[in-house]
Scaffold this motif. Structure first.
Motif, PDB file in Angstrom:
ATOM      1  N   GLY A   1       0.804  -1.370  -0.094  1.00  9.92           N
ATOM      2  CA  GLY A   1      -0.009  -0.244   0.013  1.00  9.92           C
ATOM      3  C   GLY A   1       0.673   1.208   0.152  1.00  9.92           C
ATOM      4  N   ALA A   2       1.970   1.183  -0.647  1.00 10.79           N
ATOM      5  CA  ALA A   2       2.929   2.243  -0.544  1.00 10.79           C
ATOM      6  C   ALA A   2       3.017   3.003  -1.977  1.00 10.79           C
ATOM      7  CB  ALA A   2       4.296   1.694  -0.349  1.00 10.79           C
ATOM      8  N   ARG A   3       3.220   4.357  -1.728  1.00 12.83           N
ATOM      9  CA  ARG A   3       3.435   5.168  -3.016  1.00 12.83           C
ATOM     10  C   ARG A   3       4.686   5.118  -3.490  1.00 12.83           C
ATOM     11  NH1 ARG A   3       2.407  12.004  -2.866  1.00 12.83           N
ATOM     12  NH2 ARG A   3       0.566  10.878  -1.927  1.00 12.83           N
ATOM     13  N   VAL A   4       5.145   5.284  -4.921  1.00 10.25           N
ATOM     14  CA  VAL A   4       6.584   4.894  -5.792  1.00 10.25           C
ATOM     15  C   VAL A   4       6.946   6.120  -6.235  1.00 10.25           C
ATOM     16  CG1 VAL A   4       7.720   3.673  -7.301  1.00 10.25           C
ATOM     17  CG2 VAL A   4       5.874   2.535  -5.817  1.00 10.25           C
ATOM     18  N   VAL A   5       7.996   6.479  -5.759  1.00  8.70           N
ATOM     19  CA  VAL A   5       8.845   7.707  -6.706  1.00  8.70           C
ATOM     20  C   VAL A   5      10.050   6.901  -7.260  1.00  8.70           C
ATOM     21  CG1 VAL A   5      10.198   9.782  -6.198  1.00  8.70           C
ATOM     22  CG2 VAL A   5       8.203   9.093  -4.831  1.00  8.70           C
ATOM     23  N   LEU A   6       9.675   7.061  -8.634  1.00  9.25           N
ATOM     24  CA  LEU A   6      10.531   6.207  -9.577  1.00  9.25           C
ATOM     25  C   LEU A   6      11.679   6.758 -10.324  1.00  9.25           C
ATOM     26  CD1 LEU A   6       8.952   3.302 -11.913  1.00  9.25           C
ATOM     27  CD2 LEU A   6      10.720   4.752 -12.708  1.00  9.25           C
ATOM     28  N   ALA A   7      12.795   6.716 -10.151  1.00  6.64           N
ATOM     29  CA  ALA A   7      14.003   7.330 -10.795  1.00  6.64           C
ATOM     30  C   ALA A   7      13.879   6.849 -12.242  1.00  6.64           C
ATOM     31  CB  ALA A   7      15.333   7.165 -10.164  1.00  6.64           C
ATOM     32  N   SER A   8      13.357   7.912 -13.119  1.00  4.69           N
ATOM     33  CA  SER A   8      13.309   7.795 -14.592  1.00  4.69           C
ATOM     34  C   SER A   8      14.665   8.373 -15.061  1.00  4.69           C
ATOM     35  CB  SER A   8      12.068   7.896 -15.421  1.00  4.69           C
ATOM     36  OG  SER A   8      12.327   7.566 -16.621  1.00  4.69           O
ATOM     37  N   SER A   9      14.612   8.908 -16.357  1.00  6.45           N
ATOM     38  CA  SER A   9      15.776   9.610 -16.935  1.00  6.45           C
ATOM     39  C   SER A   9      15.614  10.404 -18.038  1.00  6.45           C
ATOM     40  CB  SER A   9      16.947   8.540 -17.295  1.00  6.45           C
ATOM     41  OG  SER A   9      18.057   9.159 -17.948  1.00  6.45           O
ATOM     42  N   THR A  10      16.239  11.602 -18.186  1.00  6.26           N
ATOM     43  CA  THR A  10      16.264  12.306 -19.471  1.00  6.26           C
ATOM     44  C   THR A  10      16.522  10.933 -20.707  1.00  6.26           C
ATOM     45  OG1 THR A  10      18.644  12.829 -19.415  1.00  6.26           O
ATOM     46  CG2 THR A  10      16.870  14.245 -18.579  1.00  6.26           C
ATOM     47  N   HIS A  11      17.382  10.051 -20.540  1.00  3.11           N
ATOM     48  CA  HIS A  11      17.647   9.313 -21.563  1.00  3.11           C
ATOM     49  C   HIS A  11      16.154   8.568 -22.378  1.00  3.11           C
ATOM     50  CE1 HIS A  11      21.728  10.328 -21.438  1.00  3.11           C
ATOM     51  NE2 HIS A  11      21.827  10.045 -20.071  1.00  3.11           N
ATOM     52  N   ALA A  12      15.276   8.516 -21.403  1.00  7.95           N
ATOM     53  CA  ALA A  12      14.007   7.974 -21.831  1.00  7.95           C
ATOM     54  C   ALA A  12      13.493   8.794 -22.843  1.00  7.95           C
ATOM     55  CB  ALA A  12      12.920   7.850 -20.688  1.00  7.95           C
ATOM     56  N   ALA A  13      13.778   9.922 -22.899  1.00  4.29           N
ATOM     57  CA  ALA A  13      13.294  10.958 -24.102  1.00  4.29           C
ATOM     58  C   ALA A  13      14.796  11.352 -24.870  1.00  4.29           C
ATOM     59  CB  ALA A  13      12.340  12.126 -23.589  1.00  4.29           C
ATOM     60  N   GLY A  14      15.527  10.798 -24.859  1.00  2.00           N
ATOM     61  CA  GLY A  14      16.975  11.043 -25.317  1.00  2.00           C
ATOM     62  C   GLY A  14      17.122  11.811 -26.764  1.00  2.00           C
ATOM     63  N   PHE A  15      16.358  11.395 -27.645  1.00  3.14           N
ATOM     64  CA  PHE A  15      16.366  11.915 -29.202  1.00  3.14           C
ATOM     65  C   PHE A  15      15.176  12.865 -29.162  1.00  3.14           C
ATOM     66  CE2 PHE A  15      18.759   7.974 -30.393  1.00  3.14           C
ATOM     67  CZ  PHE A  15      19.641   8.502 -31.232  1.00  3.14           C
ATOM     68  N   THR A  16      14.630  13.537 -28.115  1.00  6.22           N
ATOM     69  CA  THR A  16      13.887  14.472 -28.146  1.00  6.22           C
ATOM     70  C   THR A  16      14.735  15.820 -28.524  1.00  6.22           C
ATOM     71  OG1 THR A  16      12.262  13.655 -26.470  1.00  6.22           O
ATOM     72  CG2 THR A  16      12.295  15.978 -27.064  1.00  6.22           C
ATOM     73  N   ASP A  17      14.434  16.764 -29.415  1.00 12.96           N
ATOM     74  CA  ASP A  17      14.991  17.861 -29.714  1.00 12.96           C
ATOM     75  C   ASP A  17      14.496  19.006 -29.325  1.00 12.96           C
ATOM     76  OD1 ASP A  17      16.297  19.953 -31.150  1.00 12.96           O
ATOM     77  OD2 ASP A  17      16.076  19.167 -33.233  1.00 12.96           O
ATOM     78  N   ALA A  18      15.290  19.688 -28.104  1.00  8.63           N
ATOM     79  CA  ALA A  18      14.627  20.729 -27.559  1.00  8.63           C
ATOM     80  C   ALA A  18      14.579  21.920 -28.117  1.00  8.63           C
ATOM     81  CB  ALA A  18      15.744  21.086 -26.198  1.00  8.63           C
ATOM     82  N   ARG A  19      15.162  22.024 -29.401  1.00  6.03           N
ATOM     83  CA  ARG A  19      14.688  23.463 -30.199  1.00  6.03           C
ATOM     84  C   ARG A  19      13.581  23.483 -30.484  1.00  6.03           C
ATOM     85  NH1 ARG A  19      19.207  22.254 -34.839  1.00  6.03           N
ATOM     86  NH2 ARG A  19      18.109  20.456 -34.793  1.00  6.03           N
ATOM     87  N   GLU A  20      12.655  22.176 -30.757  1.00  7.75           N
ATOM     88  CA  GLU A  20      11.305  22.129 -31.052  1.00  7.75           C
ATOM     89  C   GLU A  20      10.260  22.254 -29.894  1.00  7.75           C
ATOM     90  OE1 GLU A  20      11.277  18.425 -33.130  1.00  7.75           O
ATOM     91  OE2 GLU A  20      12.561  19.008 -34.541  1.00  7.75           O
ATOM     92  N   ALA A  21      10.890  22.674 -28.717  1.00  5.37           N
ATOM     93  CA  ALA A  21       9.952  22.777 -27.526  1.00  5.37           C
ATOM     94  C   ALA A  21       9.352  23.954 -27.368  1.00  5.37           C
ATOM     95  CB  ALA A  21      10.809  22.707 -26.298  1.00  5.37           C
ATOM     96  N   PRO A  22       7.912  23.893 -26.793  1.00  6.21           N
ATOM     97  CA  PRO A  22       7.256  25.002 -26.607  1.00  6.21           C
ATOM     98  C   PRO A  22       7.610  26.131 -25.712  1.00  6.21           C
ATOM     99  CG  PRO A  22       6.211  23.364 -25.548  1.00  6.21           C
ATOM    100  CD  PRO A  22       7.395  22.720 -26.349  1.00  6.21           C
ATOM    101  N   PRO A  23       7.076  27.283 -25.579  1.00  6.22           N
ATOM    102  CA  PRO A  23       7.845  28.074 -24.554  1.00  6.22           C
ATOM    103  C   PRO A  23       7.619  27.450 -23.148  1.00  6.22           C
ATOM    104  CG  PRO A  23       6.699  29.292 -26.028  1.00  6.22           C
ATOM    105  CD  PRO A  23       6.414  28.075 -26.583  1.00  6.22           C
ATOM    106  N   GLY A  24       8.604  27.570 -22.226  1.00  7.14           N
ATOM    107  CA  GLY A  24       8.702  26.985 -21.174  1.00  7.14           C
ATOM    108  C   GLY A  24       9.466  25.677 -20.943  1.00  7.14           C
ATOM    109  N   GLY A  25       9.846  25.288 -22.210  1.00  2.00           N
ATOM    110  CA  GLY A  25      10.534  24.159 -22.271  1.00  2.00           C
ATOM    111  C   GLY A  25       9.895  22.693 -22.735  1.00  2.00           C
TER     112      GLY A  25
END
Length: 276
Positions: free
Chosen positions: A103-127
């Motif tokens: 019955g516990a909550r989970v805080v799961l360490a993911s990573s930027t590498h889950a979205a590694g090929f995402t191009d930040a130049r195409e991001a909306p305002p705010g990132g």
């Protein structure tokens, strides 16, 4: 949250987190393959359990009686597919199932590498939004996508609270030029985890694990929605990093505008020789 299980409790990130999560009346239960070293400031309310995240019985036993699990354990670098699958993907399932039974909550360490090929130049305002679709850059990144998907499954099917942290560079000082945008300071890392532990009924969330960096490329809105308000800024280290590596050319350098940085170029299954 009076009793919190930290997987990977003997690791480097846990060493940054343990003293900062210590509270009167709170016990940290540390789960790892080896006994964690004592840390100044961590307090006396720590327990240690030896085991592996890919052992469902050991994980279930470690989860007994806890209010939340902070899942840091697993492989932290690129790995062969079978290892990434067994330790990071299956290991995350073991944690989620153990937490469900407790019955516990989970805080799961993911990573930027889950979205590694995402191009930040195409991001909306705010990132780049924290829940941007998966675009893993490596077997490691793929294993983090699998962990996030398992978290989504457990939130939807069982109503669990699962907060996935797409962590940038959680270290004492930002390394290299990429660190000027992707750094997560030790203090902000603790603020992020505390927010994920205490946010009222968050359900399933994905949040970037970064500080309030002047050159940041990640949206902070999703973190603020659960009460995470980072205070630190990698810009304090900018002069030294620029003196060492030169002025960053964000739009012209794939290592800077891809969320996964240099990992997008390494051969699959081959560790990236210390590059983050």
């Amino acid at each position: 949250m009076n009793r919190i299980l930290i997987t990977g409790g003997a690791g480097k990130v846990a060493a940054l987190l343990r003293p900062r999560l210590a509270r009167p009346g709170r016990t940290l239960r540390l789960f790892d393959l080896r006994e964690p070293a004592p840390l100044p400031g961590a307090g006396g309310r720590e327990e240690s359990v030896i085991g592996s995240v890919d052992d469902p019985d050991a994980v279930a036993g470690a989860c007994e009686g806890v209010d939340a699990v902070v899942h840091l354990g697993g492989l932290a670098k690129e790995a062969a597919p079978q290892d990434a699958l067994r330790i990071n993907a299956y290991g995350s399932w073991c944690v989620l199932e153990g937490a469900r039974r407790a019955g516990a909550r989970v805080v799961l360490a993911s990573s930027t590498h889950a979205a590694g090929f995402t191009d930040a130049r195409e991001a909306p305002p705010g990132g780049v939004p924290a829940d941007t679709p998966p675009r893993p850059d490596t077997m490691y990144g793929w294993s983090k996508v699998a962990a996030e998907a398992a978290g989504r499954l457990y939130a939807d099917r069982f109503g669990m609270d699962v907060v996935c942290l797409r962590i940038g560079m959680w270290v004492a000082e930002p390394p290299g030029l990429r660190g000027l945008s992707m750094w997560l300071s030790p203090d902000d890392g603790a603020r992020l985890v505390e927010a994920a532990l205490t946010a009222p009924a968050p359900g399933f969330r994905i949040v970037w694990g970064v500080s309030r960096n002047t050159r940041g490329i990640c949206s902070l809105a999703e973190g603020e929605a659960i009460g995470y308000f980072p205070r630190d800024d990698a810009e304090a280290f900018a002069a030294r990093r620029i003196a060492a590596f030169g002025e960053p050319d964000f739009p012209g350098t794939p290592e800077l505008y891809r969320m996964g940085g240099a990992w997008c170029e390494i051969p699959l299954g081959v560790p990236p020789a210390g590059r983050s």
